[in-house]
Design a protein around this motif. Structure first.
Motif, PDB file in Angstrom:
ATOM      1  N   VAL A 159      38.780  54.895 -58.574  1.00 44.87           N
ATOM      2  CA  VAL A 159      38.375  54.598 -59.957  1.00 44.87           C
ATOM      3  C   VAL A 159      39.503  54.963 -60.920  1.00 44.87           C
ATOM      4  O   VAL A 159      39.750  54.289 -61.910  1.00 44.87           O
ATOM      5  CB  VAL A 159      37.080  55.372 -60.317  1.00 44.87           C
ATOM      6  N   ALA A 160      40.239  56.020 -60.545  1.00 41.34           N
ATOM      7  CA  ALA A 160      41.335  56.466 -61.436  1.00 41.34           C
ATOM      8  C   ALA A 160      42.586  55.620 -61.249  1.00 41.34           C
ATOM      9  O   ALA A 160      43.629  55.884 -61.848  1.00 41.34           O
ATOM     10  CB  ALA A 160      41.636  57.939 -61.144  1.00 41.34           C
ATOM     11  N   GLY A 161      42.508  54.577 -60.400  1.00 36.74           N
ATOM     12  CA  GLY A 161      43.647  53.667 -60.263  1.00 36.74           C
ATOM     13  C   GLY A 161      44.342  53.740 -58.921  1.00 36.74           C
ATOM     14  O   GLY A 161      45.256  52.960 -58.645  1.00 36.74           O
ATOM     15  N   GLY A 162      43.898  54.642 -58.061  1.00 39.52           N
ATOM     16  CA  GLY A 162      44.539  54.777 -56.758  1.00 39.52           C
ATOM     17  C   GLY A 162      44.124  53.676 -55.804  1.00 39.52           C
ATOM     18  O   GLY A 162      43.358  52.772 -56.157  1.00 39.52           O
ATOM     19  N   ALA A 163      44.601  53.778 -54.586  1.00 40.08           N
ATOM     20  CA  ALA A 163      44.333  52.749 -53.575  1.00 40.08           C
ATOM     21  C   ALA A 163      42.837  52.701 -53.271  1.00 40.08           C
ATOM     22  O   ALA A 163      42.153  53.725 -53.277  1.00 40.08           O
ATOM     23  CB  ALA A 163      45.094  53.095 -52.295  1.00 40.08           C
ATOM     24  N   ILE A 164      42.372  51.485 -53.015  1.00 39.66           N
ATOM     25  CA  ILE A 164      40.959  51.312 -52.630  1.00 39.66           C
ATOM     26  C   ILE A 164      40.870  51.518 -51.129  1.00 39.66           C
ATOM     27  O   ILE A 164      41.556  50.823 -50.367  1.00 39.66           O
ATOM     28  CB  ILE A 164      40.452  49.908 -53.019  1.00 39.66           C
ATOM     29  N   PRO A 165      40.061  52.487 -50.688  1.00 38.70           N
ATOM     30  CA  PRO A 165      39.993  52.769 -49.240  1.00 38.70           C
ATOM     31  C   PRO A 165      39.643  51.512 -48.440  1.00 38.70           C
ATOM     32  O   PRO A 165      38.841  50.692 -48.905  1.00 38.70           O
ATOM     33  CB  PRO A 165      38.877  53.815 -49.131  1.00 38.70           C
ATOM     34  N   ASP A 166      40.241  51.362 -47.273  1.00 40.38           N
ATOM     35  CA  ASP A 166      40.031  50.165 -46.443  1.00 40.38           C
ATOM     36  C   ASP A 166      38.567  49.979 -46.061  1.00 40.38           C
ATOM     37  O   ASP A 166      38.089  48.855 -45.910  1.00 40.38           O
ATOM     38  CB  ASP A 166      40.875  50.272 -45.156  1.00 40.38           C
ATOM     39  N   ASP A 167      37.848  51.086 -45.899  1.00 38.00           N
ATOM     40  CA  ASP A 167      36.452  50.943 -45.419  1.00 38.00           C
ATOM     41  C   ASP A 167      35.472  50.764 -46.578  1.00 38.00           C
ATOM     42  O   ASP A 167      34.277  50.934 -46.404  1.00 38.00           O
ATOM     43  CB  ASP A 167      36.068  52.185 -44.595  1.00 38.00           C
ATOM     44  N   THR A 168      36.008  50.412 -47.748  1.00 35.21           N
ATOM     45  CA  THR A 168      35.114  50.227 -48.898  1.00 35.21           C
ATOM     46  C   THR A 168      34.284  48.967 -48.727  1.00 35.21           C
ATOM     47  O   THR A 168      34.826  47.899 -48.385  1.00 35.21           O
ATOM     48  CB  THR A 168      35.936  50.126 -50.197  1.00 35.21           C
ATOM     49  N   ASP A 169      32.997  49.036 -48.980  1.00 35.76           N
ATOM     50  CA  ASP A 169      32.152  47.840 -48.850  1.00 35.76           C
ATOM     51  C   ASP A 169      32.534  46.807 -49.910  1.00 35.76           C
ATOM     52  O   ASP A 169      33.113  47.151 -50.950  1.00 35.76           O
ATOM     53  CB  ASP A 169      30.667  48.212 -48.981  1.00 35.76           C
ATOM     54  N   ALA A 170      32.182  45.573 -49.660  1.00 33.28           N
ATOM     55  CA  ALA A 170      32.650  44.457 -50.502  1.00 33.28           C
ATOM     56  C   ALA A 170      32.194  44.613 -51.950  1.00 33.28           C
ATOM     57  O   ALA A 170      32.970  44.360 -52.889  1.00 33.28           O
ATOM     58  CB  ALA A 170      32.113  43.149 -49.920  1.00 33.28           C
ATOM     59  N   SER A 171      30.957  45.044 -52.147  1.00 38.38           N
ATOM     60  CA  SER A 171      30.459  45.127 -53.537  1.00 38.38           C
ATOM     61  C   SER A 171      31.162  46.234 -54.294  1.00 38.38           C
ATOM     62  O   SER A 171      31.527  46.085 -55.456  1.00 38.38           O
ATOM     63  CB  SER A 171      28.938  45.350 -53.527  1.00 38.38           C
ATOM     64  N   THR A 172      31.371  47.370 -53.628  1.00 39.34           N
ATOM     65  CA  THR A 172      32.062  48.474 -54.315  1.00 39.34           C
ATOM     66  C   THR A 172      33.495  48.057 -54.624  1.00 39.34           C
ATOM     67  O   THR A 172      34.007  48.299 -55.720  1.00 39.34           O
ATOM     68  CB  THR A 172      32.049  49.737 -53.435  1.00 39.34           C
ATOM     69  N   GLU A 173      34.131  47.374 -53.692  1.00 40.16           N
ATOM     70  CA  GLU A 173      35.513  46.919 -53.955  1.00 40.16           C
ATOM     71  C   GLU A 173      35.525  45.964 -55.150  1.00 40.16           C
ATOM     72  O   GLU A 173      36.340  46.094 -56.064  1.00 40.16           O
ATOM     73  CB  GLU A 173      36.093  46.229 -52.727  1.00 40.16           C
ATOM     74  N   ALA A 174      34.590  45.027 -55.177  1.00 43.88           N
ATOM     75  CA  ALA A 174      34.530  44.074 -56.302  1.00 43.88           C
ATOM     76  C   ALA A 174      34.292  44.827 -57.608  1.00 43.88           C
ATOM     77  O   ALA A 174      34.892  44.521 -58.641  1.00 43.88           O
ATOM     78  CB  ALA A 174      33.406  43.077 -56.050  1.00 43.88           C
ATOM     79  N   SER A 175      33.454  45.841 -57.557  1.00 47.42           N
ATOM     80  CA  SER A 175      33.173  46.606 -58.790  1.00 47.42           C
ATOM     81  C   SER A 175      34.403  47.388 -59.225  1.00 47.42           C
ATOM     82  O   SER A 175      34.684  47.504 -60.423  1.00 47.42           O
ATOM     83  CB  SER A 175      31.996  47.552 -58.535  1.00 47.42           C
ATOM     84  N   LEU A 176      35.117  47.947 -58.263  1.00 45.59           N
ATOM     85  CA  LEU A 176      36.348  48.661 -58.613  1.00 45.59           C
ATOM     86  C   LEU A 176      37.346  47.701 -59.276  1.00 45.59           C
ATOM     87  O   LEU A 176      37.970  48.028 -60.286  1.00 45.59           O
ATOM     88  CB  LEU A 176      36.972  49.280 -57.355  1.00 45.59           C
ATOM     89  N   ARG A 177      37.416  46.504 -58.739  1.00 46.06           N
ATOM     90  CA  ARG A 177      38.352  45.523 -59.319  1.00 46.06           C
ATOM     91  C   ARG A 177      37.868  45.083 -60.706  1.00 46.06           C
ATOM     92  O   ARG A 177      38.650  44.866 -61.631  1.00 46.06           O
ATOM     93  CB  ARG A 177      38.511  44.324 -58.385  1.00 46.06           C
ATOM     94  N   HIS A 178      36.548  45.037 -60.864  1.00 46.79           N
ATOM     95  CA  HIS A 178      36.007  44.704 -62.200  1.00 46.79           C
ATOM     96  C   HIS A 178      36.467  45.751 -63.208  1.00 46.79           C
ATOM     97  O   HIS A 178      36.937  45.443 -64.303  1.00 46.79           O
ATOM     98  CB  HIS A 178      34.483  44.654 -62.142  1.00 46.79           C
ATOM     99  N   LEU A 179      36.354  47.026 -62.781  1.00 55.30           N
ATOM    100  CA  LEU A 179      36.753  48.114 -63.696  1.00 55.30           C
ATOM    101  C   LEU A 179      38.244  48.026 -64.028  1.00 55.30           C
ATOM    102  O   LEU A 179      38.682  48.425 -65.104  1.00 55.30           O
ATOM    103  CB  LEU A 179      36.445  49.471 -63.043  1.00 55.30           C
ATOM    104  N   ARG A 180      39.033  47.490 -63.057  1.00 53.87           N
ATOM    105  CA  ARG A 180      40.472  47.391 -63.291  1.00 53.87           C
ATOM    106  C   ARG A 180      40.826  46.142 -64.074  1.00 53.87           C
ATOM    107  O   ARG A 180      41.981  45.876 -64.364  1.00 53.87           O
ATOM    108  CB  ARG A 180      41.205  47.369 -61.939  1.00 53.87           C
ATOM    109  N   GLY A 181      39.791  45.327 -64.344  1.00 54.52           N
ATOM    110  CA  GLY A 181      40.062  44.096 -65.090  1.00 54.52           C
ATOM    111  C   GLY A 181      40.735  43.053 -64.226  1.00 54.52           C
ATOM    112  O   GLY A 181      41.362  42.135 -64.708  1.00 54.52           O
ATOM    113  N   SER A 182      40.575  43.224 -62.903  1.00 51.75           N
ATOM    114  CA  SER A 182      41.250  42.212 -62.056  1.00 51.75           C
ATOM    115  C   SER A 182      40.223  41.482 -61.208  1.00 51.75           C
ATOM    116  O   SER A 182      39.156  41.988 -60.980  1.00 51.75           O
ATOM    117  CB  SER A 182      42.248  42.914 -61.110  1.00 51.75           C
TER     118      SER A 182
END
Ligand code: F6P
Length: 534
Positions: A511-534
């Motif tokens: 959330v603070a901008g670091g790497a997204i862990p490989d085992d992150t589920d698809a929805s959490t990854e999408a949400s993290l990218r939403h927060l990053r504006g990407s």
């Protein structure tokens, strides 16, 4: 421990009884003038009116018999005696000791806990009195005029609720503010109008590990140090925790760290030092009064010979409506704006205690457990969700809370009239016959019919004094434990909340901008990218 509480003979007798009474409508039952008196009990200063419940005095007796058969009295006795009733954490649940007579003797692990309970309560009162009187001041010599209490869950909800509820009984001139959410909005808006030189920050955390509380405490610490410096900090911080070393490492002076034992559960802790925010508001005398009100209810819990009392029956009503009527939620509607936070406190107390799906010995339950607890103050709720309560497809038992002392004005009378009107409308409903007699058009009748037979329990407080509010808290603490014991679950642990905390820690770097862990589920990854504006 019984395999299934609802396969006991007593539960079967209740099932038969339910079949016999289910056709009796409250609008008929409430024509009996003797019913209210025969179904109203007291609990310390409280009056608990069960007369609008589904059932009758026999129902109450049979619920008491079921509690007896499920060893509820024995479990309650074990609880107040300091036995290990929280089996998964191997702890007692001895919140009743916090308000016991100081000359009582209650042992845990072979040691009498009362000297420590008494010493801590006296130390907190001396500290609170020193701050309120100006004897204990800030680093610059200014009086401490504001107390910011930082905590969450049981370290916030109960104390915040009681402080609000006893507003009309606040004494002294210290302003008490509560902060729980790690959302910067709460602490930042609370601190903005305050002067660090006249502010005391109180950190409340049983474990001193809750990340929201520690993050807020760190921000508040910086706010203080920026004004009074590291050396002045000790005048402006206080802590309540079982982790004394962690608190002193934070910079809290030893004489401002107040401990409590691990046998005090967070959601049952407001009568401990965790209630220091309350004490800053109502004073040491008010805090003693709060504990006295709780003690009155405690004492009725195990009267000898044991008989079902208001707290036990209130807890067993959760069983009655969930198991026998399929209710999945319960509404708590205080007709008092000062009690507006009661539903929030009861959400944690009841849902964190009994929102479980395995028995205390780890077997999956085959019956429903805690209902979803929700609510809001009346009359506001009447303009929000009472439509569903009256004409919805879901049975929602309602706990109505009334306060006798709200009187003496047209508005107060309006509040009380609405309380009684809603209780009546829920119970009596309105039939097509009634509507035709009132000249309602045939087209509107199906829309205006109200089934009624919607049960409520009416709990009266004489006033919103600390003793009355304390009695209300203790009533629900015991009702919660009773229901948990009857369901065969452990009402004192909360393993379900641990995983979310772990995941939040794992996700924080991403959330603070670091790497997204490989085992992150698809929805959490999408949400993290939403927060990053990407
Ligand atoms: O919600 C989980 C929980 O552990 C509650 O039981 C507790 O009241 C709250 O977090 C705060 O815990 P602590 O007082 O240790 O900060």
């Amino acid at each position: 421990m019984v395999d299934n509480p609802f396969q006991t003979p007593e539960a079967q007798i209740l099932r038969t009884h339910q079949a016999e009474i289910v056709s009796q409508h409250l609008r008929d039952l409430l024509t009996d003038p003797s019913r209210p008196r025969s179904m109203t009990l007291t609990a310390g200063p409280l009056t608990v009116d069960f007369s609008r419940m589904l059932g009758n005095t026999t129902t109450l007796e049979l619920l008491g018999s079921l509690a007896d058969a499920l060893r509820v009295p024995e479990r309650l006795k074990a609880m107040v005696s300091g036995e290990v009733v929280n089996v998964t954490e191997q702890r007692a649940a001895l919140h009743t000791a916090l308000r016991a007579d100081h000359d009582a003797h209650i042992t845990v692990d072979g040691a009498d806990v009362m000297p420590d309970v008494t010493q801590t309560a006296d130390a907190v009162s001396a500290y609170v009195e020193a701050v309120r009187s100006g004897a204990r001041r800030g680093a610059t010599g200014e009086r401490l005029t504001d107390v910011v209490v930082i905590g969450i869950g049981g370290s916030d909800l109960g104390p915040r609720m009681v402080t609000a509820a006893t507003r009309s009984h606040h004494t002294g001139h210290v302003g008490v503010h509560f902060v729980a959410n790690v959302d910067p909005a709460e602490l930042d808006t609370t601190l903005a109008p305050l002067d660090p030189a006249s502010t005391l920050v109180v950190i409340i955390s049983k474990t001193f590990t809750t990340v929201e509380t520690l993050a807020n405490a760190a921000t508040a610490r910086t706010w203080l140090v920026d004004s009074v410096g590291e050396t002045g900090l000790t005048n402006h911080v206080c802590a309540v925790t079982t982790a004394v070393e962690a608190a002193t490492a934070f910079g809290v002076p030893e004489d401002a760290v107040f401990g409590f034992r691990d046998w005090v559960g967070g959601r049952y802790s407001l009568s401990s030092a965790v209630g220091i925010g309350i004490e800053f508001a109502v004073g040491p005398e008010g805090m003693r009064s709060l504990r006295q009100g709780m003690r009155w209810v405690d004492d009725a819990l195990l009267a000898d010979p044991w008989q079902p009392n208001a707290a036990v029956l209130l807890g067993m009503l959760d069983i009655w409506y969930t198991e026998y009527f399929g209710a999945t939620t319960k509404a708590v509607i205080p007709y008092s704006q000062d009690l507006a936070l009661l539903p929030s406190h009861l959400q944690q107390l009841q849902m964190e205690s009994n929102g479980k799906s395995v028995t205390a010995d780890g077997r999956p339950v085959a019956w429903p457990t805690s209902p979803i607890v929700w609510g809001a103050p009346g009359t506001n709720g009447q303009h929000a969700f009472f439509q569903l309560l009256h004409q919805g497809t879901t049975l929602v038992p309602v706990d109505l809370i009334g306060v006798d002392s709200i009187a003496g004005s047209d508005r107060a009378n309006l509040l009380q009239a609405n309380l009684l009107a809603q209780a009546a409308a829920l119970a009596l409903g309105r039939t097509a016959t009634d509507l035709r007699a009132a000249g309602v058009s045939e087209a509107l009748i199906p829309h205006k019919e109200m089934p009624g037979d919607r049960p409520s329990t009416l709990i009266w407080l004489p006033d919103l004094s600390p003793s009355s509010v304390g009695a209300l808290v203790a009533l629900y603490e015991h009702a919660t434990a009773v229901a948990g014991f009857a369901w065969g679950i452990n009402p004192f642990d909360q393993w379900g909340v641990e995983r979310g905390k772990e995941l939040a820690g794992d996700l924080l770097p991403a959330v603070a901008g670091g790497a997204i862990p490989d085992d992150t589920d698809a929805s959490t990854e999408a949400s993290l990218r939403h927060l990053r504006g990407s």
